[in-house]
Design an enzyme around this catalytic site. Structure first.
Site, PDB file in Angstrom:
ATOM      1  N   GLU A   1      -6.273  15.586  14.787  1.00 35.14           N
ATOM      2  CA  GLU A   1      -5.195  14.607  14.788  1.00 35.14           C
ATOM      3  C   GLU A   1      -3.821  15.257  14.958  1.00 35.14           C
ATOM      4  O   GLU A   1      -2.835  14.570  15.235  1.00 35.14           O
ATOM      5  CB  GLU A   1      -5.229  13.784  13.502  1.00 35.14           C
ATOM      6  CG  GLU A   1      -5.024  14.563  12.222  1.00 35.14           C
ATOM      7  CD  GLU A   1      -6.316  15.122  11.633  1.00 35.14           C
ATOM      8  OE1 GLU A   1      -6.353  15.345  10.409  1.00 35.14           O
ATOM      9  OE2 GLU A   1      -7.273  15.366  12.402  1.00 35.14           O
TER      10      GLU A   1
ATOM     11  N   LYS B   1     -14.148  14.255  18.928  1.00 38.77           N
ATOM     12  CA  LYS B   1     -13.134  13.940  17.933  1.00 38.77           C
ATOM     13  C   LYS B   1     -12.122  15.072  17.910  1.00 38.77           C
ATOM     14  O   LYS B   1     -12.379  16.138  17.375  1.00 38.77           O
ATOM     15  CB  LYS B   1     -13.786  13.775  16.554  1.00 38.77           C
ATOM     16  CG  LYS B   1     -13.032  12.847  15.575  1.00 38.77           C
ATOM     17  CD  LYS B   1     -11.630  13.261  15.221  1.00 38.77           C
ATOM     18  CE  LYS B   1     -11.591  14.385  14.216  1.00 38.77           C
ATOM     19  NZ  LYS B   1     -10.183  14.671  13.745  1.00 38.77           N
TER      20      LYS B   1
ATOM     21  N   PHE C   1      -7.523  22.191  15.582  1.00 38.97           N
ATOM     22  CA  PHE C   1      -6.204  22.085  16.209  1.00 38.97           C
ATOM     23  C   PHE C   1      -5.836  23.302  17.035  1.00 38.97           C
ATOM     24  O   PHE C   1      -5.002  23.218  17.936  1.00 38.97           O
ATOM     25  CB  PHE C   1      -5.125  21.854  15.142  1.00 38.97           C
ATOM     26  CG  PHE C   1      -4.805  23.065  14.284  1.00 38.97           C
ATOM     27  CD1 PHE C   1      -4.011  24.101  14.746  1.00 38.97           C
ATOM     28  CD2 PHE C   1      -5.292  23.164  12.987  1.00 38.97           C
ATOM     29  CE1 PHE C   1      -3.714  25.202  13.953  1.00 38.97           C
ATOM     30  CE2 PHE C   1      -5.000  24.259  12.189  1.00 38.97           C
ATOM     31  CZ  PHE C   1      -4.205  25.282  12.678  1.00 38.97           C
TER      32      PHE C   1
ATOM     33  N   CYS D   1      -9.336  31.829  15.731  1.00 38.16           N
ATOM     34  CA  CYS D   1     -10.495  32.227  14.932  1.00 38.16           C
ATOM     35  C   CYS D   1     -10.899  33.666  15.229  1.00 38.16           C
ATOM     36  O   CYS D   1     -11.628  34.275  14.456  1.00 38.16           O
ATOM     37  CB  CYS D   1     -11.668  31.293  15.186  1.00 38.16           C
ATOM     38  SG  CYS D   1     -12.278  31.299  16.868  1.00 38.16           S
TER      39      CYS D   1
ATOM     40  N   GLU E   1      -8.830  33.373   4.485  1.00 34.46           N
ATOM     41  CA  GLU E   1      -8.484  33.223   5.895  1.00 34.46           C
ATOM     42  C   GLU E   1      -7.106  32.566   5.969  1.00 34.46           C
ATOM     43  O   GLU E   1      -6.944  31.372   5.710  1.00 34.46           O
ATOM     44  CB  GLU E   1      -9.499  32.369   6.638  1.00 34.46           C
ATOM     45  CG  GLU E   1      -9.188  32.291   8.125  1.00 34.46           C
ATOM     46  CD  GLU E   1     -10.113  31.337   8.868  1.00 34.46           C
ATOM     47  OE1 GLU E   1     -10.288  31.528  10.079  1.00 34.46           O
ATOM     48  OE2 GLU E   1     -10.644  30.408   8.237  1.00 34.46           O
TER      49      GLU E   1
ATOM     50  N   SER F   1     -12.782  25.321   9.501  1.00 33.65           N
ATOM     51  CA  SER F   1     -12.857  26.223   8.354  1.00 33.65           C
ATOM     52  C   SER F   1     -14.275  26.227   7.782  1.00 33.65           C
ATOM     53  O   SER F   1     -15.050  25.289   7.969  1.00 33.65           O
ATOM     54  CB  SER F   1     -11.856  25.792   7.278  1.00 33.65           C
ATOM     55  OG  SER F   1     -12.250  24.562   6.706  1.00 33.65           O
TER      56      SER F   1
END
Length: 530
Positions: A207, A204, A180, A312, A412, A257
Site C-alpha cells: 500500500e 497484492k 514495498f 533484501c 533486520e 519480513s
C-alpha cells in the site's frame, strides 16, 4: 525484507542537481486521485470506503489515495481470476508465449515510465529504479521460453505395448503478495512464470507504493492478455488474509519480513495452499586479509547504501578477518563522504526512506547501537536536504566494533546502516554467519581460490557471492535463502519457479490391437513390466 500489514547530527547536504551523465530527463510520474484495483482488464474502485495515503518520500506530500479492499472487493477480484483460469489454462503455449513476448517488448520500450513511478512513490534514485525494472525484465524473458520449460518426457515401450509420458499443468488462481522495496521487480519474480504456465494471478502490492502494478496491468492489457488473467487487489492485511483464506486461490507467493512470512506460510498452508514465502535477511560480507581493499570499499558502499539499504540483499554486516578493519573503514568512510543524498528524481546516489515511520524506526536502531557501545563512525541521523525539508531522510551510517549481541546486529534494520564486526580468523567469520538465524545472502572477498571453494561448502546461506556483493541470481537460476529467510520448499523464478506454479502428471498408456493382443485374463498380482 521489511513490509508491514498493518542524537549526533550529520552534515547538511545539498539537494543533488540533475546530472547529465545519468541520461534522464525529469519525467512526470503517474499521479492518480485514486489508485484502484484492477479486474477483468479494467480499473475497479471497489465498494469499500477505506483508503490509504500514498506519499512522495522526497517531499513528504500525499500524492494519491489507494483503495483498501474489504472482503467483498477481494471476492470480486478473486472470482474474476477464477472465471478466467480454465480458459487461460487450456490456451496454447504459442498464444501465451506471443503475449508474453509482446509484454516484454512494451515493457522494455517504456521502462523509464515505470522507473519514474517507482521513484515517485518509493523514493529510490531513477538509476536504481530503472535497474529494478531491468532485472524484472530478465524473468519476463525467461518466461518467454515457457513452451520449452513445460516440455514433458516421453518413454516408448517401457513394457510391451505400454508408453509413459509426463506433463506439467497449471494450478489455477495464484496470489502474489509484494513488498514495498521492489514494487515492480519482486512481483515480476512470480507473475510472468505463473501466467506463462497457464495460471491466472491476483497481485497484492504494498500500500506504500501501489501504482507500479496498476501501470503494469495496463501494459498487460495492451499486450493482449485476456480479461481476468492479471488482476490487482489493493489494500492492507484484509486483502492479504483474503488471498490466504480463499478456496479459489491454489498457491501464494510472498516476500516480506520473517514474522509476516511465517504468518503467511502457516495460514495459507493450513488452508491447503502451496506457499513460497521469502522472509528477512541479515547479509554478511566477509573480507579476507588478501582482498583488494579498494574493491571491498566500493562494494560495501554500493551494497550497503544502494536504495537507502531497503533491499533484501543489502549488505548490512561487514566482517573483517584479521588486521584489515581500520584500513577498510578508512576507505569506506572516504567514499561515504562523496555520496549524494537527495530527491531520487534529480540524479542522486541515494534517496529517502519510504515512510516517516520507517525512517524513525531505522533511526531508533542507530540510537540503540550508540547506547550499546558500538562506535558510530558516520552518523546519518538528522540529515538535512536543502529544498526538501519534509522528506523522509536518513543518511548513510557506519558503525564499528559491533558485537553479535547488539540489536544493530541481531535485527533486520532495512536501512542505510552498515555495521563492522571484527573477527580473528576465517573460521570465526564462517561461524558468525552460520550462527545467524537468517540465511539469505552472503559475500566473500578474497584472492584465494581455495578459501573461496571452502566457503561455498561451509556457509549455510542460500545465495553466495565470491567477490560479488549482491549475489542476486539470473532469472534462469532460482532466488531464495535458507533458515528463517524462507518458508516453504521452493525458491523464486528459475526451474523451481516453474515447478512451483505447475503440477506434474505421469501418464501410462496402452493401445493394444485386440486382434494381435487379446486380453490376458484375470491377474491380481501387482503388475510388473516385461
Amino acid at each position: 525484507m521489511i513490509d508491514k500489514l498493518s542524537a549526533i547530527s550529520a552534515p547538511r547536504l545539498t539537494l543533488c542537481p540533475l546530472s547529465a551523465h545519468h541520461g534522464y530527463q525529469t519525467m512526470k510520474p503517474m499521479t492518480e486521485a485514486l489508485v484502484e484495483h484492477w479486474v477483468d482488464n479494467a480499473r475497479y474502485p471497489g465498494t469499500s470506503a477505506r483508503r490509504g495515503a500514498v506519499t512522495n518520500p522526497a517531499t513528504g506530500k500525499v500524492t494519491a489515495s489507494v483503495c483498501f479492499a474489504d472482503e467483498a472487493d477481494a471476492r470480486h477480484v478473486i472470482a474474476a481470476a477464477a472465471r478466467a483460469a480454465r480458459s487461460w489454462g487450456r490456451s496454447s503455449l504459442t498464444t501465451r508465449a506471443r503475449i508474453m513476448f509482446r509484454f516484454r517488448e512494451l515493457l522494455n520500450a517504456r521502462k523509464e515510465e515505470l522507473a519514474a513511478i517507482i521513484t515517485a512513490e518509493h523514493g529510490k534514485a531513477l538509476d536504481d529504479a530503472l535497474g529494478e525494472v531491468t532485472r524484472g525484465l530478465e524473468v519476463v524473458e525467461f518466461a518467454c521460453g515457457m513452451p520449452h520449460l513445460l516440455k514433458g518426457a516421453f518413454s516408448e515401450s517401457v513394457s510391451t505395448g505400454i508408453n509413459v509420458h509426463s506433463k506439467r499443468q497449471p494450478l489455477g488462481v495464484v496470489g502474489i503478495i509484494s513488498p514495498f522495496n521492489f514494487p515492480a521487480m519482486v512481483p515480476m519474480w512470480f507473475y510472468p512464470i505463473a501466467i506463462g504456465a497457464g495460471n491466472t494471478v491476483v497481485v497484492k502490492p504494498s500500500e506504500k507504493d501501489p501504482s507500479a502494478l496498476l501501470w503494469t496491468a495496463e501494459l498487460w492489457k495492451e499486450a493482449g492478455l485476456p480479461d481476468g488473467v492479471f488482476n490487482v487487489l489493493q489494500g492492507d492485511k484484509a486483502a492479504v488474509d483474503a488471498l490466504l483464506d480463499s478456496p479459489d486461490v491454489a498457491a501464494v507467493s510472498f516476500v516480506g519480513s520473517t514474522p509476516i512470512a511465517q504468518y503467511v506460510y502457516e495460514r495459507a498452508t493450513a488452508n491447503g495452499k502451496r506457499v513460497q514465502a521469502l522472509g528477512g535477511a541479515k547479509n554478511h560480507m566477509l573480507v579476507m586479509p588478501d582482498a583488494d581493499l579498494d574493491v571491498v570499499a566500493d562494494a560495501a558502499v554500493n551494497a550497503g547504501f544502494g536504495s537507502a539499504g531497503e533491499r533484501c540483499m543489502a549488505i548490512s554486516v561487514l566482517v573483517t578477518v584479521g588486521p584489515v578493519a581500520d584500513d577498510v573503514i578508512a576507505r569506506i568512510t572516504d567514499r561515504m563522504a562523496k555520496l549524494r543524498v537527495g530527491d531520487g528524481t534529480l540524479g542522486c546516489d541515494m534517496g529517502p526512506l519510504v515512510t516517516a515511520a520507517h525512517r524513525d524506526r531505522v533511526a531508533s536502531f542507530v540510537d540503540a547501537g550508540v547506547q550499546a557501545g558500538a562506535k558510530l563512525v558516520v552518523d546519518g541521523r538528522d540529515i538535512v536536504v536543502d529544498d526538501r525539508p519534509d522528506g523522509f531522510w536518513l543518511g548513510p551510517t557506519l558503525f564499528d566494533n559491533v558485537t553479535p549481541d547488539m540489536t544493530v546486529y541481531t535485527e533486520e534494520i532495512f536501512g542505510p546502516v552498515l555495521s563492522v564486526v571484527r573477527v580473528g580468523t576465517y573460521r570465526d567469520a564462517v561461524d558468525l554467519v552460520n550462527a545467524n538465524p537468517y540465511g539469505n545472502g552472503v559475500a566473500l572477498f578474497t584472492r584465494d581460490g581455495g578459501v573461496a571453494r571452502d566457503f561455498e561448502q561451509d556457509v549455510q546461506v542460500g545465495m553466495i557471492g565470491i567477490n560479488v556483493p549482491i549475489p542476486v541470481p539470473m532469472a534462469y537460476y532460482s532466488f531464495g535463502g535458507w533458515k528463517a529467510s524462507l518458508f516453504g520448499d521452493s525458491h523464486a523464478h528459475g526451474v523451481e519457479g516453474v515447478h512451483f506454479f505447475t503440477r506434474g502428471k505421469v501418464v501410462t498408456s496402452r493401445w493394444a490391437d485386440p486382434a494381435t493382443s487379446p486380453s490376458s485374463g484375470l491377474a491380481l498380482a501387482f503388475p510388473t513390466h516385461d
